[in-house]
Motif scaffolding. Structure first.
Motif, PDB file in Angstrom:
ATOM      1  N   PRO A 178     -15.571  37.555 -22.738  1.00  0.00           N
ATOM      2  CA  PRO A 178     -15.187  36.580 -23.772  1.00  0.00           C
ATOM      3  C   PRO A 178     -15.844  35.218 -23.581  1.00  0.00           C
ATOM      4  CG  PRO A 178     -13.261  37.738 -22.931  1.00  0.00           C
ATOM      5  CD  PRO A 178     -14.402  38.110 -22.037  1.00  0.00           C
ATOM      6  N   LEU A 179     -16.196  34.869 -22.334  1.00  0.00           N
ATOM      7  CA  LEU A 179     -16.775  33.559 -22.051  1.00  0.00           C
ATOM      8  C   LEU A 179     -18.293  33.555 -22.117  1.00  0.00           C
ATOM      9  CD1 LEU A 179     -14.472  32.431 -19.099  1.00  0.00           C
ATOM     10  CD2 LEU A 179     -14.234  31.963 -21.550  1.00  0.00           C
ATOM     11  N   ALA A 180     -18.903  34.680 -22.469  1.00  0.00           N
ATOM     12  CA  ALA A 180     -20.360  34.727 -22.598  1.00  0.00           C
ATOM     13  C   ALA A 180     -20.825  33.773 -23.689  1.00  0.00           C
ATOM     14  CB  ALA A 180     -20.814  36.150 -22.916  1.00  0.00           C
ATOM     15  N   ALA A 181     -21.994  33.168 -23.485  1.00  0.00           N
ATOM     16  CA  ALA A 181     -22.525  32.210 -24.462  1.00  0.00           C
ATOM     17  C   ALA A 181     -22.667  32.841 -25.843  1.00  0.00           C
ATOM     18  CB  ALA A 181     -23.865  31.670 -23.978  1.00  0.00           C
ATOM     19  N   SER A 182     -23.027  34.118 -25.881  1.00  0.00           N
ATOM     20  CA  SER A 182     -23.214  34.788 -27.169  1.00  0.00           C
ATOM     21  C   SER A 182     -21.905  34.980 -27.929  1.00  0.00           C
ATOM     22  CB  SER A 182     -23.886  36.151 -26.954  1.00  0.00           C
ATOM     23  OG  SER A 182     -23.106  36.954 -26.075  1.00  0.00           O
ATOM     24  N   ASN A 183     -20.783  34.837 -27.241  1.00  0.00           N
ATOM     25  CA  ASN A 183     -19.479  34.999 -27.882  1.00  0.00           C
ATOM     26  C   ASN A 183     -18.818  33.674 -28.245  1.00  0.00           C
ATOM     27  OD1 ASN A 183     -19.402  37.826 -27.848  1.00  0.00           O
ATOM     28  ND2 ASN A 183     -18.665  37.862 -25.729  1.00  0.00           N
ATOM     29  N   ALA A 184     -19.450  32.551 -27.872  1.00  0.00           N
ATOM     30  CA  ALA A 184     -18.816  31.238 -28.068  1.00  0.00           C
ATOM     31  C   ALA A 184     -18.533  30.966 -29.539  1.00  0.00           C
ATOM     32  CB  ALA A 184     -19.683  30.138 -27.474  1.00  0.00           C
ATOM     33  N   ARG A 185     -19.456  31.321 -30.421  1.00  0.00           N
ATOM     34  CA  ARG A 185     -19.271  31.083 -31.862  1.00  0.00           C
ATOM     35  C   ARG A 185     -17.991  31.737 -32.363  1.00  0.00           C
ATOM     36  NH1 ARG A 185     -22.194  30.624 -36.900  1.00  0.00           N
ATOM     37  NH2 ARG A 185     -21.522  32.162 -38.430  1.00  0.00           N
ATOM     38  N   TYR A 186     -17.756  32.965 -31.945  1.00  0.00           N
ATOM     39  CA  TYR A 186     -16.638  33.743 -32.460  1.00  0.00           C
ATOM     40  C   TYR A 186     -15.325  33.333 -31.796  1.00  0.00           C
ATOM     41  CZ  TYR A 186     -20.836  36.119 -33.821  1.00  0.00           C
ATOM     42  OH  TYR A 186     -22.079  36.372 -34.316  1.00  0.00           O
ATOM     43  N   ARG A 187     -15.381  33.092 -30.505  1.00  0.00           N
ATOM     44  CA  ARG A 187     -14.162  32.674 -29.806  1.00  0.00           C
ATOM     45  C   ARG A 187     -13.686  31.318 -30.311  1.00  0.00           C
ATOM     46  NH1 ARG A 187     -16.293  32.140 -25.294  1.00  0.00           N
ATOM     47  NH2 ARG A 187     -16.274  29.871 -25.209  1.00  0.00           N
ATOM     48  N   ALA A 188     -14.598  30.354 -30.373  1.00  0.00           N
ATOM     49  CA  ALA A 188     -14.219  29.003 -30.807  1.00  0.00           C
ATOM     50  C   ALA A 188     -13.920  28.959 -32.303  1.00  0.00           C
ATOM     51  CB  ALA A 188     -15.333  28.016 -30.455  1.00  0.00           C
ATOM     52  N   GLY A 189     -14.599  29.771 -33.084  1.00  0.00           N
ATOM     53  CA  GLY A 189     -14.319  29.816 -34.515  1.00  0.00           C
ATOM     54  C   GLY A 189     -12.925  30.329 -34.783  1.00  0.00           C
ATOM     55  N   PHE A 190     -12.494  31.309 -34.017  1.00  0.00           N
ATOM     56  CA  PHE A 190     -11.131  31.811 -34.190  1.00  0.00           C
ATOM     57  C   PHE A 190     -10.113  30.785 -33.722  1.00  0.00           C
ATOM     58  CE2 PHE A 190      -7.433  34.543 -33.585  1.00  0.00           C
ATOM     59  CZ  PHE A 190      -7.472  35.279 -34.760  1.00  0.00           C
ATOM     60  N   ASP A 191     -10.454  30.024 -32.692  1.00  0.00           N
ATOM     61  CA  ASP A 191      -9.561  28.948 -32.252  1.00  0.00           C
ATOM     62  C   ASP A 191      -9.367  27.916 -33.364  1.00  0.00           C
ATOM     63  OD1 ASP A 191      -9.198  30.098 -29.773  1.00  0.00           O
ATOM     64  OD2 ASP A 191     -10.683  28.847 -28.755  1.00  0.00           O
ATOM     65  N   LEU A 192     -10.434  27.617 -34.108  1.00  0.00           N
ATOM     66  CA  LEU A 192     -10.303  26.693 -35.243  1.00  0.00           C
ATOM     67  C   LEU A 192      -9.327  27.255 -36.267  1.00  0.00           C
ATOM     68  CD1 LEU A 192     -14.000  25.583 -35.886  1.00  0.00           C
ATOM     69  CD2 LEU A 192     -12.163  24.222 -34.864  1.00  0.00           C
ATOM     70  N   TYR A 193      -9.410  28.538 -36.495  1.00  0.00           N
ATOM     71  CA  TYR A 193      -8.509  29.195 -37.437  1.00  0.00           C
ATOM     72  C   TYR A 193      -7.060  29.071 -36.968  1.00  0.00           C
ATOM     73  CZ  TYR A 193      -6.421  33.172 -39.990  1.00  0.00           C
ATOM     74  OH  TYR A 193      -5.626  33.991 -40.761  1.00  0.00           O
ATOM     75  N   LEU A 194      -6.816  29.314 -35.692  1.00  0.00           N
ATOM     76  CA  LEU A 194      -5.451  29.228 -35.161  1.00  0.00           C
ATOM     77  C   LEU A 194      -4.870  27.830 -35.311  1.00  0.00           C
ATOM     78  CD1 LEU A 194      -5.755  31.364 -31.898  1.00  0.00           C
ATOM     79  CD2 LEU A 194      -4.714  32.032 -34.076  1.00  0.00           C
ATOM     80  N   GLN A 195      -5.740  26.828 -35.285  1.00  0.00           N
ATOM     81  CA  GLN A 195      -5.287  25.447 -35.412  1.00  0.00           C
ATOM     82  C   GLN A 195      -5.073  25.029 -36.868  1.00  0.00           C
ATOM     83  OE1 GLN A 195      -8.431  23.295 -33.404  1.00  0.00           O
ATOM     84  NE2 GLN A 195      -8.197  24.550 -31.566  1.00  0.00           N
ATOM     85  N   ASP A 196      -5.510  25.855 -37.801  1.00  0.00           N
ATOM     86  CA  ASP A 196      -5.490  25.493 -39.214  1.00  0.00           C
ATOM     87  C   ASP A 196      -4.200  25.999 -39.867  1.00  0.00           C
ATOM     88  OD1 ASP A 196      -6.244  24.510 -41.649  1.00  0.00           O
ATOM     89  OD2 ASP A 196      -7.914  25.891 -41.959  1.00  0.00           O
ATOM     90  N   GLY A 197      -3.080  25.368 -39.529  1.00  0.00           N
ATOM     91  CA  GLY A 197      -1.822  25.694 -40.194  1.00  0.00           C
ATOM     92  C   GLY A 197      -1.065  26.873 -39.614  1.00  0.00           C
ATOM     93  N   ASP A 198      -1.344  27.258 -38.352  1.00  0.00           N
ATOM     94  CA  ASP A 198      -0.582  28.295 -37.659  1.00  0.00           C
ATOM     95  C   ASP A 198      -0.538  29.605 -38.451  1.00  0.00           C
ATOM     96  OD1 ASP A 198       1.030  29.611 -35.810  1.00  0.00           O
ATOM     97  OD2 ASP A 198       2.883  28.747 -36.600  1.00  0.00           O
ATOM     98  N   PRO A 199      -1.674  30.275 -38.651  1.00  0.00           N
ATOM     99  CA  PRO A 199      -1.656  31.523 -39.423  1.00  0.00           C
ATOM    100  C   PRO A 199      -0.803  32.606 -38.772  1.00  0.00           C
ATOM    101  CG  PRO A 199      -3.762  31.244 -38.291  1.00  0.00           C
ATOM    102  CD  PRO A 199      -3.035  29.943 -38.158  1.00  0.00           C
ATOM    103  N   ARG A 200      -0.824  32.699 -37.457  1.00  0.00           N
ATOM    104  CA  ARG A 200      -0.020  33.715 -36.772  1.00  0.00           C
ATOM    105  C   ARG A 200       1.463  33.529 -37.093  1.00  0.00           C
ATOM    106  NH1 ARG A 200       2.867  34.307 -31.997  1.00  0.00           N
ATOM    107  NH2 ARG A 200       2.649  36.323 -30.913  1.00  0.00           N
ATOM    108  N   GLY A 201       1.914  32.288 -37.059  1.00  0.00           N
ATOM    109  CA  GLY A 201       3.314  32.017 -37.317  1.00  0.00           C
ATOM    110  C   GLY A 201       3.733  32.264 -38.750  1.00  0.00           C
ATOM    111  N   ARG A 202       2.778  32.373 -39.658  1.00  0.00           N
ATOM    112  CA  ARG A 202       3.087  32.602 -41.067  1.00  0.00           C
ATOM    113  C   ARG A 202       3.101  34.078 -41.446  1.00  0.00           C
ATOM    114  NH1 ARG A 202       2.769  28.172 -44.502  1.00  0.00           N
ATOM    115  NH2 ARG A 202       2.311  26.205 -43.467  1.00  0.00           N
ATOM    116  N   ALA A 203       2.724  34.949 -40.517  1.00  0.00           N
ATOM    117  CA  ALA A 203       2.709  36.377 -40.810  1.00  0.00           C
ATOM    118  C   ALA A 203       4.128  36.915 -40.946  1.00  0.00           C
ATOM    119  CB  ALA A 203       1.975  37.129 -39.704  1.00  0.00           C
ATOM    120  N   SER A 204       4.291  37.924 -41.779  1.00  0.00           N
ATOM    121  CA  SER A 204       5.599  38.558 -41.941  1.00  0.00           C
ATOM    122  C   SER A 204       5.999  39.311 -40.682  1.00  0.00           C
ATOM    123  CB  SER A 204       5.569  39.540 -43.123  1.00  0.00           C
ATOM    124  OG  SER A 204       5.112  38.919 -44.296  1.00  0.00           O
ATOM    125  N   VAL A 205       5.008  39.928 -40.024  1.00  0.00           N
ATOM    126  CA  VAL A 205       5.237  40.756 -38.840  1.00  0.00           C
ATOM    127  C   VAL A 205       4.139  40.460 -37.828  1.00  0.00           C
ATOM    128  CG1 VAL A 205       5.297  43.122 -37.948  1.00  0.00           C
ATOM    129  CG2 VAL A 205       6.333  42.603 -40.160  1.00  0.00           C
TER     130      VAL A 205
END
Length: 223
Positions: A178-205
């Motif tokens: 997960p910490l490989a340089a080639s994965n940084a775009r995807y790992r950090a991009g998903f972190d941005l998503y998690l910070q954008d209004g708590d999508p996980r917390g808005r899921a029904s399940v």
């Protein structure tokens, strides 16, 4: 061919079907299956769709992967840009206007606008759904602010980073670290998503999908 589901999976899917139907008995329903890349969204969404069909429901399947933007737009901010991964990967407007809203309205809809492998636009034949039907969509970023209010119901799949990136490596031939340089775009991009209004917390399940044959429901602590 998909692997057969376990008794534990079958039981959980039955519970989820009953829960969905408890809240939504009739009408055209939109169901999202979200979570990080490698969480197991596609296989779970397929199994959920099959479980919903078992009670006689008319079920359609679609994936956000068929609504990518062209490669030039996806990488306009740079090949390593986390912002580009989150903001530019998917044509959210096309997903809304060509699939989700028309499905809900009973109007003609399409289940794809872009072929990711060939990086070209596609124009499949339009379809219509009956008055009582369910559309199950899997994909990244489905609970982003622009989309979250359109869903009737949603499932979020959790998986540890090492498990998720290991699955991606097996699927795509990428680096499993997960910490490989080639994965940084995807790992950090998903972190941005998690910070954008708590999508996980808005899921029904929320489900822990570390072991897809033994998914575990995660209940929020509201205390």
């Amino acid at each position: 061919m998909r692997p057969p589901i376990s008794q534990e999976q079958e039981s959980l899917l039955g519970e989820l079907r009953a829960e969905l139907r408890q809240h939504h008995r009739r009408g055209r329903l939109l169901v999202a299956v979200d979570g990080r890349d490698g969480a197991g969204k596609t296989l779970f969404a397929d199994a959920l769709a099959d479980a919903l069909r078992d009670d006689g429901s008319t079920v359609f399947r679609a994936s956000a992967d068929d609504f990518h933007r062209p490669r030039a737009e996806r990488y306009a901010r740079g090949r390593t840009s986390a912002e580009g991964h989150y903001r530019d990967s998917y044509d959210t407007e096309a997903l809304l206007e060509r699939l989700l809203r028309p499905f809900r309205a009973g109007a003609p809809f399409v289940r794809a606008t872009h072929d990711l492998g060939e990086d070209r636009a596609v124009a499949p034949e339009a379809e219509t759904a009956p008055a009582d039907a369910i559309l199950v969509v899997d994909g990244l970023f489905l609970l982003r602010p622009e989309l979250r209010d359109v869903w009737n119901w949603s499932v979020w799949l959790d998986a540890p980073l090492d498990v998720a990136f290991g699955r991606m490596a097996e699927r795509d031939g990428s680096d499993s670290d997960p910490l490989a340089a080639s994965n940084a775009r995807y790992r950090a991009g998903f972190d941005l998503y998690l910070q954008d209004g708590d999508p996980r917390g808005r899921a029904s399940v929320i489900l822990d999908n570390t072991d897809p044959r033994h998914p575990v429901r995660v209940f929020r602590d509201f205390c």
